[in-house]
Design a protein around this motif. Structure first.
Motif, PDB file in Angstrom:
ATOM      1  N   GLU A  63       0.957  -1.765  -0.205  1.00 45.71           N
ATOM      2  CA  GLU A  63      -0.087   0.027  -0.101  1.00 45.71           C
ATOM      3  C   GLU A  63       0.844   0.895   0.090  1.00 45.71           C
ATOM      4  OE1 GLU A  63      -2.602  -0.324   3.206  1.00 45.71           O
ATOM      5  OE2 GLU A  63      -3.205  -1.984   3.216  1.00 45.71           O
ATOM      6  N   ARG A  64       2.486   0.921   0.602  1.00 45.55           N
ATOM      7  CA  ARG A  64       2.742   2.529   0.754  1.00 45.55           C
ATOM      8  C   ARG A  64       3.830   2.550  -0.445  1.00 45.55           C
ATOM      9  NH1 ARG A  64       3.972   2.039   6.635  1.00 45.55           N
ATOM     10  NH2 ARG A  64       1.568   2.268   7.600  1.00 45.55           N
ATOM     11  N   GLY A  65       3.687   1.603  -1.888  1.00 44.36           N
ATOM     12  CA  GLY A  65       4.475   1.773  -2.805  1.00 44.36           C
ATOM     13  C   GLY A  65       5.803   0.226  -2.957  1.00 44.36           C
ATOM     14  N   GLY A  66       5.490  -0.012  -1.787  1.00 40.13           N
ATOM     15  CA  GLY A  66       7.056  -1.264  -1.667  1.00 40.13           C
ATOM     16  C   GLY A  66       6.351  -2.673  -2.672  1.00 40.13           C
ATOM     17  N   TYR A  67       6.819  -3.242  -3.269  1.00 40.11           N
ATOM     18  CA  TYR A  67       7.779  -4.003  -4.343  1.00 40.11           C
ATOM     19  C   TYR A  67       8.671  -5.459  -2.799  1.00 40.11           C
ATOM     20  CZ  TYR A  67       7.397  -1.672  -7.746  1.00 40.11           C
ATOM     21  OH  TYR A  67       7.134  -0.467  -9.081  1.00 40.11           O
ATOM     22  N   VAL A  68       7.133  -6.902  -3.536  1.00 40.33           N
ATOM     23  CA  VAL A  68       7.783  -8.048  -2.961  1.00 40.33           C
ATOM     24  C   VAL A  68       8.995  -8.711  -3.936  1.00 40.33           C
ATOM     25  CG1 VAL A  68       6.931 -10.130  -1.796  1.00 40.33           C
ATOM     26  CG2 VAL A  68       6.451  -7.560  -1.344  1.00 40.33           C
ATOM     27  N   SER A  69      10.291  -9.111  -3.576  1.00 40.20           N
ATOM     28  CA  SER A  69      10.342 -10.281  -4.804  1.00 40.20           C
ATOM     29  C   SER A  69      10.392 -11.324  -3.818  1.00 40.20           C
ATOM     30  CB  SER A  69      12.145 -10.014  -5.084  1.00 40.20           C
ATOM     31  OG  SER A  69      12.454 -10.036  -3.566  1.00 40.20           O
ATOM     32  N   MET A  70      10.341 -12.449  -4.772  1.00 37.58           N
ATOM     33  CA  MET A  70       9.924 -13.805  -4.533  1.00 37.58           C
ATOM     34  C   MET A  70      11.452 -14.623  -4.658  1.00 37.58           C
ATOM     35  SD  MET A  70       7.103 -13.174  -4.545  1.00 37.58           S
ATOM     36  CE  MET A  70       6.198 -14.787  -4.213  1.00 37.58           C
ATOM     37  N   ARG A  71      11.626 -15.942  -4.425  1.00 32.39           N
ATOM     38  CA  ARG A  71      11.841 -16.855  -4.443  1.00 32.39           C
ATOM     39  C   ARG A  71      11.729 -17.990  -4.910  1.00 32.39           C
ATOM     40  NH1 ARG A  71      13.482 -20.604  -0.089  1.00 32.39           N
ATOM     41  NH2 ARG A  71      12.374 -20.511   1.531  1.00 32.39           N
ATOM     42  N   ARG A  72      12.330 -18.642  -5.418  1.00 36.30           N
ATOM     43  CA  ARG A  72      11.498 -20.097  -6.010  1.00 36.30           C
ATOM     44  C   ARG A  72      11.889 -21.472  -4.422  1.00 36.30           C
ATOM     45  NH1 ARG A  72      10.056 -21.245 -11.236  1.00 36.30           N
ATOM     46  NH2 ARG A  72       9.497 -19.705 -10.678  1.00 36.30           N
ATOM     47  N   LEU A  73      10.251 -22.369  -4.204  1.00 35.07           N
ATOM     48  CA  LEU A  73      10.703 -23.681  -3.508  1.00 35.07           C
ATOM     49  C   LEU A  73      10.841 -24.401  -4.210  1.00 35.07           C
ATOM     50  CD1 LEU A  73       7.660 -22.611  -1.130  1.00 35.07           C
ATOM     51  CD2 LEU A  73      10.220 -21.371  -0.703  1.00 35.07           C
ATOM     52  N   PRO A  74      11.805 -25.784  -3.931  1.00 34.31           N
ATOM     53  CA  PRO A  74      11.858 -26.944  -4.085  1.00 34.31           C
ATOM     54  C   PRO A  74      10.756 -27.405  -4.786  1.00 34.31           C
ATOM     55  CG  PRO A  74      12.630 -27.039  -2.196  1.00 34.31           C
ATOM     56  CD  PRO A  74      11.922 -25.709  -2.159  1.00 34.31           C
ATOM     57  N   ASP A  75       9.467 -27.073  -4.205  1.00 37.15           N
ATOM     58  CA  ASP A  75       8.057 -27.806  -5.374  1.00 37.15           C
ATOM     59  C   ASP A  75       7.464 -26.128  -6.253  1.00 37.15           C
ATOM     60  OD1 ASP A  75       7.117 -25.539  -3.628  1.00 37.15           O
ATOM     61  OD2 ASP A  75       5.226 -26.420  -2.710  1.00 37.15           O
ATOM     62  N   GLY A  76       8.519 -26.144  -6.479  1.00 39.67           N
ATOM     63  CA  GLY A  76       7.626 -24.754  -7.299  1.00 39.67           C
ATOM     64  C   GLY A  76       7.395 -23.542  -7.526  1.00 39.67           C
ATOM     65  N   ARG A  77       7.296 -23.496  -6.131  1.00 40.50           N
ATOM     66  CA  ARG A  77       5.956 -22.612  -5.635  1.00 40.50           C
ATOM     67  C   ARG A  77       7.291 -21.666  -5.538  1.00 40.50           C
ATOM     68  NH1 ARG A  77       3.497 -22.652  -0.692  1.00 40.50           N
ATOM     69  NH2 ARG A  77       4.896 -24.437  -0.304  1.00 40.50           N
ATOM     70  N   ASP A  78       6.212 -20.207  -5.288  1.00 38.76           N
ATOM     71  CA  ASP A  78       7.260 -19.213  -4.862  1.00 38.76           C
ATOM     72  C   ASP A  78       6.527 -18.178  -4.072  1.00 38.76           C
ATOM     73  OD1 ASP A  78       9.073 -18.668  -7.540  1.00 38.76           O
ATOM     74  OD2 ASP A  78       7.379 -17.521  -8.457  1.00 38.76           O
TER      75      ASP A  78
ATOM     76  N   LEU B 182      11.808  -7.709   0.869  1.00 37.91           N
ATOM     77  CA  LEU B 182      10.857  -6.440   0.565  1.00 37.91           C
ATOM     78  C   LEU B 182      11.570  -5.448  -0.044  1.00 37.91           C
ATOM     79  CD1 LEU B 182       8.225  -4.939   1.257  1.00 37.91           C
ATOM     80  CD2 LEU B 182       8.950  -4.418   3.764  1.00 37.91           C
ATOM     81  N   ASN B 183      10.648  -4.579  -0.931  1.00 47.83           N
ATOM     82  CA  ASN B 183      11.814  -4.055  -1.795  1.00 47.83           C
ATOM     83  C   ASN B 183      11.160  -2.346  -0.958  1.00 47.83           C
ATOM     84  OD1 ASN B 183      12.667  -6.059  -4.382  1.00 47.83           O
ATOM     85  ND2 ASN B 183      13.919  -5.127  -3.030  1.00 47.83           N
ATOM     86  N   ILE B 184      11.292  -1.283  -0.298  1.00 43.51           N
ATOM     87  CA  ILE B 184      10.691  -0.269  -0.406  1.00 43.51           C
ATOM     88  C   ILE B 184      12.142   0.984   0.451  1.00 43.51           C
ATOM     89  CG2 ILE B 184      10.228  -1.298   2.638  1.00 43.51           C
ATOM     90  CD1 ILE B 184       7.345   0.464   1.129  1.00 43.51           C
ATOM     91  N   SER B 185      12.574   1.649   0.578  1.00 44.57           N
ATOM     92  CA  SER B 185      13.069   2.596   1.799  1.00 44.57           C
ATOM     93  C   SER B 185      11.813   2.505   2.622  1.00 44.57           C
ATOM     94  CB  SER B 185      12.764   4.551   1.195  1.00 44.57           C
ATOM     95  OG  SER B 185      12.677   4.797   2.220  1.00 44.57           O
ATOM     96  N   TYR B 186      13.425   2.791   3.883  1.00 43.94           N
ATOM     97  CA  TYR B 186      12.857   2.759   4.953  1.00 43.94           C
ATOM     98  C   TYR B 186      12.129   3.623   5.502  1.00 43.94           C
ATOM     99  CZ  TYR B 186      13.290  -0.427   9.442  1.00 43.94           C
ATOM    100  OH  TYR B 186      12.731  -2.087   9.745  1.00 43.94           O
ATOM    101  N   PHE B 187      12.474   4.698   5.081  1.00 42.36           N
ATOM    102  CA  PHE B 187      11.532   5.797   5.398  1.00 42.36           C
ATOM    103  C   PHE B 187       9.876   5.316   5.115  1.00 42.36           C
ATOM    104  CE2 PHE B 187      10.736  10.701   5.427  1.00 42.36           C
ATOM    105  CZ  PHE B 187      11.062  10.975   7.018  1.00 42.36           C
TER     106      PHE B 187
END
Length: 581
Positions: free
Chosen positions: A370-385, A390-395
């Motif tokens: 809601e504050r404009g941040g992005y969330v990057s994902m990683r791949r799990l062994p079962d293929g799910r992400d 979290l990518n956002i300025s801390y301020f």
């Protein structure tokens, strides 16, 4: 210089476990040759003092600031001299080398300074004023590096430096992934056709094969170069992924720990007091393992702190932060924690595993989006992400509907917690000046991590810092002031005692007690924080109740505070350092 018999014996044991007995002897001989290759300042000519309450680290890119006619490293030093002074003692220069991607972490040449930033002489000028921290990006190098060009041509030495795998091998499913990009990347190799190389982080960042002792020797040579160039701290980037063994998760493997132990032996022998800092953005137990038995990293990051503080300030709940801090073991003798809230990377989410529920983590991420941040994902062994970062300025992350003053109060509270806990505080340069999320940087680069990597025109920044009442100057002045206050209290020594007090949810309290030394008084400091938007009462009996005192001094506010019945009133988002009078 020559290694002592004890160091040789320990190195031989580690190298034998990695490479076998015969190769171990050859590798040890080569290591001694590297140590003797050029004169390294010895303990007689250079020793670094032990870290103390006077130490704090600043994290910055070499090109965060730019001004016409001046190398960016020179502009950085000008900013530090003008606005920071001796409030910090260490400067962590994120990779300053020629690179092809990832803002420096895809290194093309480890031994040169990128001409866009300046030269080694500019690095030396910073090192004359501050202790240097340099990055050793050792898990991978750029596809443009000469080693990888050797690999493509089938020529020595690089042809044997990289990890190949068959994409059809089912064991690859077990590999722990920090990204959801492909683990393997196809390349055309002369006279061999298409080959698949290991690329943990991106197709432009090719993983090195440390099962080849020649690769270890290459990085020891680079490490010693950084020490010769004046590095007091060397950060081992992405070291957890260093060793690959199919059929395992390929993270935190025993061989990786053995490599870190080897590097520790070399650093301790080369210049005592030079410190290794491991970058291991993993769950807490795995992170702590890089202390070893006091024979691996000198310093490790507190990766759980940043997301826990965001969680506590966003949802007003401190129970998870309190439990984590209370259970944190003291570091080994000669080791320490690095406490930070923001860095060039995003806020890691794996370090929240086991500390908060997935439902609470997802509630936090919704607020951050809601504050404009992005969330990057990683791949799990079962293929799910799964959420990774979290990518956002801390301020920006600590903003809200209650105005800039409340946002700044929350932000300063978070920074002050990092200044208060056992260890060495580290502040990201963007945090000093309350930088908001750089959405234009994301749009220009196409990289979500650019959101917290703003590059400032120095004239524009100076105009903001000269504007009375601007959030940039208020934030900068207050953080520098608190850093300066911290330097005067032995209770903030990295080895001073730490006791997390049992408090009501929303309140966080840590009692720091310095070691008793002959001829000086050990004055405890109670660090007290209100994570809620309401005025709260807190028990300060550990400082005043037991001895009948009726008042305390708040070091940050420079005022006496009455504490009748051992209670104190805390305004919304208050951060206090209390000592008895």
């Amino acid at each position: 210089m020559s290694l002592s018999r004890d160091v040789k014996d320990r190195a031989t044991e580690l190298l034998s476990a990695l490479y076998g007995c015969e190769a171990a002897q050859d590798t040890l001989t080569a290591l001694e040759g590297l140590l003797a290759e050029d004169e390294i300042p010895s303990a007689k000519t250079r020793t670094w003092p032990a870290l103390s309450e006077r130490d704090a680290l600043l994290i910055t890119y070499g090109n965060t600031f730019s001004a016409p006619g001046e190398p960016p490293l020179g502009t950085l030093l000008r900013f530090l001299k003008t606005h920071v002074g001796d409030a910090i003692s260490l400067v962590h220069l994120l990779p300053i080398f020629p690179y092809s991607s990832d803002d420096g972490f895809s290194v093309v040449n480890y031994l040169e300074v990128s001409p866009e930033l300046g030269g080694w002489e500019d690095v030396a000028k910073i090192g004359e004023q501050y202790g240097l921290t340099l990055d050793l990006v050792l898990n991978h190098c750029s596809r443009s590096h000469l080693w990888f060009q050797d690999y493509i041509r089938g020529e020595a030495p690089g042809r044997d430096y990289f990890v190949e795998a068959d994409p059809a091998d089912p064991r690859l499913a077990l590999v722990t992934r920090p990204r959801n990009s492909p683990l393997l990347t196809p390349v055309e190799v002369r006279d061999q056709g298409s080959r698949w190389v290991w690329t943990t982080f991106s197709a432009d960042q090719v993983d090195l094969d440390f099962a080849n002792p020649a690769v270890l020797l290459e990085y020891v040579r680079i490490l010693l170069t950084y020490i010769r160039r004046g590095a007091r701290v060397v950060r081992l980037d992405a070291v957890a992924y260093l060793w690959k063994t199919l059929g395992t998760p390929c993270i935190n493997l025993p061989e990786t720990h053995a490599v870190v132990k080897c590097l520790r032996l070399i650093v301790d022998a080369a210049v005592p007091g030079t410190l290794l800092l491991t970058e291991t953005n993993v769950p807490q137990v795995e992170n702590l393992s890089y202390f070893g038995e006091g024979n691996e990293a000198h310093l490790i990051y507190q990766f759980s702190l940043a997301p826990l503080l965001l969680y506590a300030l966003t949802l007003g709940r401190t129970a998870a932060l309190q439990t984590w801090a209370a259970e944190l073991p003291p570091p080994p003798v000669g080791g320490g924690y690095v406490n930070f809230t923001a860095s060039h990377d995003g806020v890691g989410l794996r370090p929240l595993e086991g500390l908060v529920s997935e439902a609470d983590r997802d509630a936090l991420l919704r607020r951050m989006r809601e504050r404009g941040g992005y969330v990057s994902m990683r791949r799990l062994p079962d293929g799910r992400d799964a959420p990774y970062e979290l990518n956002i300025s801390y301020f920006t992350a600590l903003g809200g509907d209650d105005g800039e003053a409340a946002q700044l109060a929350r932000f300063l509270l978070a920074q002050t917690v990092a200044l208060s806990l056992q260890g060495v505080p580290a502040l990201y340069v963007q945090s000093l000046i309350a930088t908001e999320s750089d959405l234009l940087g994301v749009e220009r680069s196409g990289q979500t991590r650019a959101i917290n990597r703003r590059r400032w025109d120095y004239g524009e920044l100076n105009a903001l810092l000269a504007r009375e009442g601007s959030v940039q100057i208020r934030c900068l002045n207050e953080i520098v002031r608190r850093l300066t206050l911290r330097r005067a209290h032995r209770a903030f020594h990295p080895e001073a005692g730490q006791r997390v007090l049992d408090t009501e949810d929303g309140i966080f309290a840590v009692l720091r007690t310095p070691r008793a030394e002959p001829g000086s008084q050990a004055v405890p400091v109670l660090c007290l924080f209100n994570f809620t938007p309401e005025t709260r009462e807190a028990d300060v009996a550990p400082l005043c109740g037991g001895e009948g005192r009726q008042s305390l001094v708040d070091v940050i506010g420079n005022r006496r505070i009455a504490c009748p019945r051992g209670l104190i009133r805390l305004p919304a988002y208050a951060a206090l350092w209390l000592k008895a009078v």
